[in-house]
Scaffold this motif. Sequence first.
Motif, PDB file in Angstrom:
ATOM      1  N   VAL A 112       0.862  -1.184   0.000  1.00 32.32           N
ATOM      2  CA  VAL A 112       0.000   0.000   0.000  1.00 32.32           C
ATOM      3  C   VAL A 112       0.899   1.235   0.000  1.00 32.32           C
ATOM      4  O   VAL A 112       2.085   1.160   0.344  1.00 32.32           O
ATOM      5  N   PRO A 113       0.372   2.396  -0.384  1.00 34.36           N
ATOM      6  CA  PRO A 113       1.161   3.628  -0.314  1.00 34.36           C
ATOM      7  C   PRO A 113       1.633   3.897   1.106  1.00 34.36           C
ATOM      8  O   PRO A 113       0.953   3.551   2.082  1.00 34.36           O
ATOM      9  N   VAL A 114       2.789   4.532   1.215  1.00 35.35           N
ATOM     10  CA  VAL A 114       3.402   4.744   2.532  1.00 35.35           C
ATOM     11  C   VAL A 114       2.491   5.524   3.462  1.00 35.35           C
ATOM     12  O   VAL A 114       2.449   5.269   4.681  1.00 35.35           O
ATOM     13  N   GLU A 115       1.707   6.473   2.934  1.00 39.14           N
ATOM     14  CA  GLU A 115       0.867   7.306   3.791  1.00 39.14           C
ATOM     15  C   GLU A 115      -0.275   6.515   4.421  1.00 39.14           C
ATOM     16  O   GLU A 115      -0.946   7.015   5.345  1.00 39.14           O
ATOM     17  N   ARG A 133      -8.388 -12.463  -7.028  1.00 34.67           N
ATOM     18  CA  ARG A 133      -7.932 -11.713  -5.848  1.00 34.67           C
ATOM     19  C   ARG A 133      -7.987 -10.205  -6.091  1.00 34.67           C
ATOM     20  O   ARG A 133      -7.386  -9.438  -5.347  1.00 34.67           O
ATOM     21  N   GLY A 134      -8.679  -9.810  -7.138  1.00 33.30           N
ATOM     22  CA  GLY A 134      -8.778  -8.389  -7.455  1.00 33.30           C
ATOM     23  C   GLY A 134      -7.704  -7.893  -8.392  1.00 33.30           C
ATOM     24  O   GLY A 134      -7.709  -6.728  -8.783  1.00 33.30           O
ATOM     25  N   ARG A 169      -9.907   2.132 -14.164  1.00 31.95           N
ATOM     26  CA  ARG A 169      -9.302   2.203 -12.833  1.00 31.95           C
ATOM     27  C   ARG A 169      -7.794   2.027 -13.025  1.00 31.95           C
ATOM     28  O   ARG A 169      -7.355   1.507 -14.056  1.00 31.95           O
ATOM     29  N   PRO A 170      -7.002   2.408 -12.064  1.00 30.89           N
ATOM     30  CA  PRO A 170      -5.557   2.256 -12.241  1.00 30.89           C
ATOM     31  C   PRO A 170      -5.148   0.794 -12.401  1.00 30.89           C
ATOM     32  O   PRO A 170      -5.748  -0.104 -11.796  1.00 30.89           O
ATOM     33  N   TYR A 209       1.115  -7.874  -6.258  1.00 38.66           N
ATOM     34  CA  TYR A 209       1.804  -7.651  -4.984  1.00 38.66           C
ATOM     35  C   TYR A 209       1.119  -6.579  -4.130  1.00 38.66           C
ATOM     36  O   TYR A 209       1.473  -6.388  -2.978  1.00 38.66           O
ATOM     37  N   THR A 210       0.149  -5.844  -4.694  1.00 39.01           N
ATOM     38  CA  THR A 210      -0.542  -4.809  -3.914  1.00 39.01           C
ATOM     39  C   THR A 210      -1.719  -5.422  -3.152  1.00 39.01           C
ATOM     40  O   THR A 210      -2.250  -6.462  -3.535  1.00 39.01           O
ATOM     41  N   GLU A 211      -2.125  -4.727  -2.106  1.00 37.21           N
ATOM     42  CA  GLU A 211      -3.125  -5.277  -1.194  1.00 37.21           C
ATOM     43  C   GLU A 211      -4.547  -5.008  -1.648  1.00 37.21           C
ATOM     44  O   GLU A 211      -5.447  -5.823  -1.429  1.00 37.21           O
ATOM     45  N   ARG A 212      -4.786  -3.853  -2.254  1.00 36.44           N
ATOM     46  CA  ARG A 212      -6.159  -3.481  -2.628  1.00 36.44           C
ATOM     47  C   ARG A 212      -6.111  -2.379  -3.679  1.00 36.44           C
ATOM     48  O   ARG A 212      -5.069  -1.774  -3.922  1.00 36.44           O
ATOM     49  N   ASP A 213      -7.267  -2.148  -4.308  1.00 39.02           N
ATOM     50  CA  ASP A 213      -7.380  -1.049  -5.264  1.00 39.02           C
ATOM     51  C   ASP A 213      -7.131   0.280  -4.561  1.00 39.02           C
ATOM     52  O   ASP A 213      -7.479   0.456  -3.391  1.00 39.02           O
ATOM     53  N   GLN A 214      -6.553   1.217  -5.316  1.00 37.05           N
ATOM     54  CA  GLN A 214      -6.304   2.567  -4.817  1.00 37.05           C
ATOM     55  C   GLN A 214      -6.973   3.561  -5.760  1.00 37.05           C
ATOM     56  O   GLN A 214      -7.134   3.298  -6.952  1.00 37.05           O
TER      57      GLN A 214
END
Length: 347
Positions: A15-18, A101-102, A155-156, A161-166
């Motif tokens: 996920v993004p650092v923020e 898994r999305g 959508r992007p 390796y990412t956890e969810r849509d952003q």
Amino acid sequence: MTLTVRVPEELSARVPVEQRGPGLDRDSVRLLVSRGTAVSHHAFVELPRLLRAGDLLVVNTSPTLAAAVDGWLGGTRVVVHFSTRGDDGRWAVELRDPDGRGTTRARAGVRAGDEVRLVGGAGLVVEEPLSTRGERLWWALVTRDGLGVLREHGRPVRYAYTERDQPLSAYQTVFALPSPDGAGSAEMPSAGRPFTGRTVAELVSRGVQFAPVTLHAGLASGEAHEPPYPERFVVPEASARLVGAVRAGGGRVIAVGTTAVRAVESAAGADGVVRAAAGWTGLVVTPERGVRVVDGLLTGLHEPEASHLLMLEAVAGRAAVDRGYEEALRGRYLWHEFGDVHLVLPG
């Protein structure tokens, strides 16, 4: 170039650092600095103190597009990744299968003539492979305005390796500007992501300058790690002149991202002079070709098989890249577009 290292799955930035904790911002990532084979460890917020007055950062202003669209091939659901819009209006696309898994996985068996129904009522017809190198990307004719389809239904692009849509905003850098024709990048020029307004302000206050260029990045290959395909770019006259002035004054030209390297090196003649340029570039920067303009590079951490590592080797040399990646693994740095960054400077 292939590194003889393995990146553990837990070192992927999911996920993004923020989003990893309270009080964090985009500039809360870590910064690995290589000066030749000498390596040091920093926070990204230290960057203004690591550069010098008179240095120049070349930054990519391409915005990120919402380039993934759902569709159906016959009765089978697919996801279409829109990579690059051609001059004839067709799009280079990649058809992928949902993985449950999305995210998606590579799809085999795409053929010329395949027709895909896109969400929202548009469609596309697969016509021919983009390149003789393989059949991952295809030229396709879209029955409606492709950019309109992306704006309304895209959508992007997201990888496993990412956890969810952003939201799309998570993929825009502080340097992103709307393109006059609405074009943009299928994948974020991610080396610019850690910059915030305050980072830019501090860099400027310390005498570091910025040269904007544009390169609309297409889709990288998560499976095959192919060299980049031709991409559209612009190096404005003002930026070309600024590069020349900085080099004449003894400053360092440091590219923010591999896309910025590709753009500015595509505008450099054999004499090393950067001139205003625009169009398509098929340049692949390798150690054999070398770099004519760039002295340093700020970039993310790439997979050991990625073709981007050839560019790092061209800038810094094989020994420096090997040493930097050994230290990144030892220091548990995070990989990929939401991960930590690596500043490669002359030794």
